[in-house]
Write an enzyme that holds these catalytic residues in place. Structure first.
Site, PDB file in Angstrom:
ATOM      1  N   GLU A  93     -10.923  -5.935  -5.193  1.00  0.00           N
ATOM      2  CA  GLU A  93     -10.736  -7.262  -4.335  1.00  0.00           C
ATOM      3  C   GLU A  93     -12.302  -7.053  -3.302  1.00  0.00           C
ATOM      4  O   GLU A  93     -12.440  -5.887  -2.665  1.00  0.00           O
ATOM      5  CB  GLU A  93      -9.704  -7.192  -3.308  1.00  0.00           C
ATOM      6  CG  GLU A  93      -9.753  -8.202  -2.377  1.00  0.00           C
ATOM      7  CD  GLU A  93      -8.393  -8.094  -1.406  1.00  0.00           C
ATOM      8  OE1 GLU A  93      -7.552  -7.674  -2.109  1.00  0.00           O
ATOM      9  OE2 GLU A  93      -8.485  -8.532  -0.305  1.00  0.00           O
ATOM     10  N   GLU A 126      -9.773 -13.012  -3.027  1.00  0.00           N
ATOM     11  CA  GLU A 126      -9.111 -13.612  -1.818  1.00  0.00           C
ATOM     12  C   GLU A 126      -9.909 -14.854  -0.971  1.00  0.00           C
ATOM     13  O   GLU A 126     -11.033 -14.716  -0.802  1.00  0.00           O
ATOM     14  CB  GLU A 126      -9.016 -12.546  -0.620  1.00  0.00           C
ATOM     15  CG  GLU A 126      -8.265 -13.175   0.419  1.00  0.00           C
ATOM     16  CD  GLU A 126      -7.880 -11.962   1.505  1.00  0.00           C
ATOM     17  OE1 GLU A 126      -7.375 -10.853   1.261  1.00  0.00           O
ATOM     18  OE2 GLU A 126      -8.000 -12.050   2.703  1.00  0.00           O
ATOM     19  N   MET A 154       2.811  -5.776  -8.210  1.00  0.00           N
ATOM     20  CA  MET A 154       1.338  -5.142  -7.635  1.00  0.00           C
ATOM     21  C   MET A 154       1.479  -3.786  -6.493  1.00  0.00           C
ATOM     22  O   MET A 154       2.453  -4.015  -5.802  1.00  0.00           O
ATOM     23  CB  MET A 154       0.318  -6.121  -7.047  1.00  0.00           C
ATOM     24  CG  MET A 154      -1.054  -5.682  -6.728  1.00  0.00           C
ATOM     25  SD  MET A 154      -1.253  -5.119  -5.011  1.00  0.00           S
ATOM     26  CE  MET A 154      -1.263  -6.829  -4.166  1.00  0.00           C
ATOM     27  N   ASP A 159     -11.898 -12.155   9.521  1.00  0.00           N
ATOM     28  CA  ASP A 159     -10.945 -12.454   8.538  1.00  0.00           C
ATOM     29  C   ASP A 159      -9.767 -12.833   9.066  1.00  0.00           C
ATOM     30  O   ASP A 159      -8.942 -11.696   9.698  1.00  0.00           O
ATOM     31  CB  ASP A 159     -10.708 -10.884   7.900  1.00  0.00           C
ATOM     32  CG  ASP A 159      -9.730 -11.043   6.609  1.00  0.00           C
ATOM     33  OD1 ASP A 159      -9.486  -9.999   5.953  1.00  0.00           O
ATOM     34  OD2 ASP A 159      -9.478 -12.173   6.320  1.00  0.00           O
ATOM     35  N   HIS A 168       0.984  -1.176   0.097  1.00  0.00           N
ATOM     36  CA  HIS A 168       0.013  -0.101   0.133  1.00  0.00           C
ATOM     37  C   HIS A 168       0.778   1.163  -0.087  1.00  0.00           C
ATOM     38  O   HIS A 168       1.894   1.078   0.433  1.00  0.00           O
ATOM     39  CB  HIS A 168      -0.941  -0.054   1.209  1.00  0.00           C
ATOM     40  CG  HIS A 168      -1.933  -0.968   1.601  1.00  0.00           C
ATOM     41  ND1 HIS A 168      -1.350  -2.355   2.142  1.00  0.00           N
ATOM     42  CD2 HIS A 168      -3.063  -1.136   1.329  1.00  0.00           C
ATOM     43  CE1 HIS A 168      -2.195  -3.069   2.310  1.00  0.00           C
ATOM     44  NE2 HIS A 168      -3.387  -2.612   1.643  1.00  0.00           N
ATOM     45  N   HIS A 223     -11.850 -13.952   2.081  1.00  0.00           N
ATOM     46  CA  HIS A 223     -13.202 -12.981   2.112  1.00  0.00           C
ATOM     47  C   HIS A 223     -14.369 -13.679   1.154  1.00  0.00           C
ATOM     48  O   HIS A 223     -15.461 -13.683   1.965  1.00  0.00           O
ATOM     49  CB  HIS A 223     -12.865 -11.856   1.097  1.00  0.00           C
ATOM     50  CG  HIS A 223     -11.583 -11.067   1.730  1.00  0.00           C
ATOM     51  ND1 HIS A 223     -11.133  -9.837   1.015  1.00  0.00           N
ATOM     52  CD2 HIS A 223     -11.160 -11.333   2.957  1.00  0.00           C
ATOM     53  CE1 HIS A 223      -9.973  -9.263   1.825  1.00  0.00           C
ATOM     54  NE2 HIS A 223     -10.062 -10.013   2.851  1.00  0.00           N
ATOM     55  N   ASP A 262       2.415   1.776   3.220  1.00  0.00           N
ATOM     56  CA  ASP A 262       3.405   0.850   3.675  1.00  0.00           C
ATOM     57  C   ASP A 262       4.600   1.230   3.844  1.00  0.00           C
ATOM     58  O   ASP A 262       5.705   0.814   4.439  1.00  0.00           O
ATOM     59  CB  ASP A 262       2.999  -0.742   2.980  1.00  0.00           C
ATOM     60  CG  ASP A 262       1.736  -1.162   3.334  1.00  0.00           C
ATOM     61  OD1 ASP A 262       1.009  -0.831   4.455  1.00  0.00           O
ATOM     62  OD2 ASP A 262       1.423  -1.992   2.436  1.00  0.00           O
ATOM     63  N   LYS A 303     -14.934  -8.137  -0.206  1.00  0.00           N
ATOM     64  CA  LYS A 303     -14.932  -8.642   1.077  1.00  0.00           C
ATOM     65  C   LYS A 303     -16.351  -8.241   1.633  1.00  0.00           C
ATOM     66  O   LYS A 303     -16.826  -7.140   1.539  1.00  0.00           O
ATOM     67  CB  LYS A 303     -13.931  -7.940   2.145  1.00  0.00           C
ATOM     68  CG  LYS A 303     -13.856  -8.696   3.522  1.00  0.00           C
ATOM     69  CD  LYS A 303     -12.597  -8.085   4.158  1.00  0.00           C
ATOM     70  CE  LYS A 303     -12.449  -8.647   5.514  1.00  0.00           C
ATOM     71  NZ  LYS A 303     -11.465  -7.940   6.295  1.00  0.00           N
ATOM     72  N   ASP A 308      -1.734 -12.920   0.746  1.00  0.00           N
ATOM     73  CA  ASP A 308      -2.125 -11.853   1.544  1.00  0.00           C
ATOM     74  C   ASP A 308      -2.717 -12.638   2.896  1.00  0.00           C
ATOM     75  O   ASP A 308      -3.723 -12.803   3.346  1.00  0.00           O
ATOM     76  CB  ASP A 308      -3.511 -11.212   1.038  1.00  0.00           C
ATOM     77  CG  ASP A 308      -3.646  -9.915   1.919  1.00  0.00           C
ATOM     78  OD1 ASP A 308      -4.743  -9.404   1.430  1.00  0.00           O
ATOM     79  OD2 ASP A 308      -3.121  -9.627   2.744  1.00  0.00           O
ATOM     80  N   ASP A 362      -5.471 -13.267  -4.225  1.00  0.00           N
ATOM     81  CA  ASP A 362      -4.858 -13.173  -2.803  1.00  0.00           C
ATOM     82  C   ASP A 362      -4.941 -14.554  -1.944  1.00  0.00           C
ATOM     83  O   ASP A 362      -6.023 -14.843  -1.845  1.00  0.00           O
ATOM     84  CB  ASP A 362      -5.653 -12.141  -1.923  1.00  0.00           C
ATOM     85  CG  ASP A 362      -5.046 -10.797  -2.052  1.00  0.00           C
ATOM     86  OD1 ASP A 362      -5.332  -9.866  -1.341  1.00  0.00           O
ATOM     87  OD2 ASP A 362      -4.001 -10.479  -2.751  1.00  0.00           O
ATOM     88  N   ASP A 398      -6.833 -14.286   7.677  1.00  0.00           N
ATOM     89  CA  ASP A 398      -5.513 -14.183   6.936  1.00  0.00           C
ATOM     90  C   ASP A 398      -4.729 -15.187   7.253  1.00  0.00           C
ATOM     91  O   ASP A 398      -3.393 -14.827   7.484  1.00  0.00           O
ATOM     92  CB  ASP A 398      -5.052 -12.662   6.842  1.00  0.00           C
ATOM     93  CG  ASP A 398      -6.135 -11.864   6.386  1.00  0.00           C
ATOM     94  OD1 ASP A 398      -5.923 -10.752   6.531  1.00  0.00           O
ATOM     95  OD2 ASP A 398      -6.949 -12.262   5.481  1.00  0.00           O
TER      96      ASP A 398
HETATM   97  C1  DIG Z   1      -6.987  -6.765   2.541  1.00  0.00           C
HETATM   98  O1  DIG Z   1      -7.270  -8.081   2.288  1.00  0.00           O
HETATM   99  C2  DIG Z   1      -6.669  -6.379   1.338  1.00  0.00           C
HETATM  100  C3  DIG Z   1      -5.582  -5.126   1.899  1.00  0.00           C
HETATM  101  O2  DIG Z   1      -4.477  -5.630   2.288  1.00  0.00           O
HETATM  102  C4  DIG Z   1      -5.034  -4.750   0.238  1.00  0.00           C
HETATM  103  O3  DIG Z   1      -5.817  -3.610  -0.064  1.00  0.00           O
HETATM  104  C5  DIG Z   1      -5.508  -5.900  -0.555  1.00  0.00           C
HETATM  105  C6  DIG Z   1      -4.232  -6.348  -1.363  1.00  0.00           C
HETATM  106  O4  DIG Z   1      -3.917  -7.742  -1.541  1.00  0.00           O
HETATM  107  N1  DIG Z   1      -5.933  -7.045   0.130  1.00  0.00           N
HETATM  108 MN    MN Z   2      -6.418  -9.469   0.170  1.00  0.00          MN
HETATM  109 MN    MN Z   3      -8.120 -10.809   4.289  1.00  0.00          MN
END
Ligand code: DIG
Ligand code: MN
Ligand code: MN
Length: 389
Positions: free
Chosen positions: A183, A219, A90, A257, A56, A222, A59, A185, A289, A247, A259
């Protein structure tokens, strides 16, 4: 660990700075690890065998950095990339951490916030392109509601569409070689997030001025949060030519979530996903991710990163074995047997075909009583995954 499953550039394994850089803060606890600099994180990722690193904007460059500080940070980061050979496939924009985005970014009710979100994204796109990114991800973590009294969902959709159309025009205006990946969610951190699933994103993309520039970044966690089969979401995206990024992580159903490390929970669904990506020849990044358990120190973080890649490689090997397994393949042939008697009804429509089909007799009893041997096929798959064949 054996060298048999050693990551290489051909897999394009990538991690976000925020993944291995996670210091373990959560809603109920303070950080458990010291912050590592982006340069040190690049070296950590190179050290475990990753191909690339994503970020990001904030980051890498703090939100309140001066332009001189930004330039110095970017220069140091570029040096670390050059020293390690790591690439940046990316980039993305943090439109969810700063308090100004508390009610969304592109969908905020405040026009100043919407304009600021666009400005921040323009700068993040420039930063990503400067570092070589070819994909810019949009995760609308704050684009949602706790009460539908506050925002008209139609208006929220229009604001998102207007922002995405503007940003596509910016990329075209600047001649950037860049595509967007949306993406989805379903919730968290908002009570409900707009465009909650990959399927919803695919429908939204079709309403944009430049749909060819926009794909999805599904993802695992998600889609699982929404109770969905991740492979089916990915297959639909692939079929639509929209799987621009992915992701990878893992997630128990019905939880926040998580992850988790790839394959840490649902090894069988991870297997079918890896088999799909390898069978179709997916050429994008395999982006993890995810983050290490809060219990871990940085040695544990490295184990987490190695584990993501190792599990993917092991499942790649299992997929090749499944595709070569004579008993499994014989069963698949049997299951998909076709005596050719329905050839006349396949393919596109014709008046004659419809008339003939309406005259065709079908033996429902025989069709309904046929055993399909899926139990045997699935057990052969489980045997293969457990290493007993
Ligand atoms: C969260 O799953 C999102 C953020 O971390 C980011 O914007 C995106 C990139 O993989 N995934
Ligand atoms: Mn993600
Ligand atoms: Mn996530």
């Amino acid at each position: 660990m054996s060298d048999l499953f050693k990551p290489g550039p051909e897999q394009k394994f990538t991690f976000g700075l925020w993944t291995v850089g996670s210091i373990g803060r959560d809603s109920f606890g303070e950080p458990v690890r010291q912050t590592m600099s982006p340069v040190d994180l690049v070296h950590l990722l190179a050290g475990v065998g990753a191909y690339g690193v994503n970020f990001h904007d904030n980051d890498l460059v703090p939100i309140d950095a001066t332009s001189a500080q930004r330039d110095r940070i970017v220069s140091n980061f570029k040096n670390a990339l050059a020293e390690t050979g790591m690439v940046v496939p990316m980039a993305t924009t943090n439109l969810f951490s700063d308090a100004s985005f508390k009610d969304g970014a592109f969908t905020s009710n405040d026009p100043k916030v919407r304009a600021y979100a666009l400005q921040k994204t323009l700068n993040a796109i420039d930063l990503g392109v400067e570092l070589g990114a070819k994909i810019h991800v949009f995760w609308g973590g704050r684009e949602g509601t706790e009460t539908d009294a506050a925002k008209d969902p139609l208006e929220a959709g229009k604001r998102t569409r207007e922002a995405m159309n503007f940003l596509c025009e910016y990329v075209k205006d600047n001649g950037y070689d860049l595509k967007f990946a949306l993406e989805a969610k379903p919730n968290e951190p908002r009570g409900d997030i707009y465009l909650p699933t990959t399927g919803a994103m695919l429908g939204f993309i079709a309403t944009l001025d430049h749909p060819e520039m926009v794909g999805v970044n599904p993802e695992v966690a998600h889609e699982h949060m929404a109770g969905l089969n991740f492979l089916h979401a990915v297959a639909q995206a692939w079929d639509a030519g929209k799987l621009f990024h992915i992701d990878l992580n893992d997630q128990a159903f019905g939880r926040y979530d998580q992850d988790f490390r790839f394959g840490a929970v649902n090894i069988k669904s991870a297997f079918f996903l890896v088999k799909f990506l390898e069978d179709v020849g997916y050429q994008g990044s395999r982006h993890f991710d995810a983050h290490a358990y809060r219990t871990e120190d940085y040695e544990g973080v490295k184990s987490f990163a190695r584990g993501c890649m190792r599990t993917y490689l092991i499942l790649m090997d299992k997929a090749a074995r499944w595709n070569a397994d004579s008993e499994i393949q014989a069963l698949l042939l049997e299951i998909n047997a076709d005596d050719g008697s329905m050839e006349a009804f396949k393919g596109s429509y014709s008046t004659a075909k419809a008339a003939a089909l309406k005259e065709q007799d079908f033996d429902r009893q025989s069709m309904g009583s046929k055993g399909l041997a899926y139990e045997r096929l699935d057990q052969l798959t489980v045997d293969l995954l457990l290493g007993t064949r």
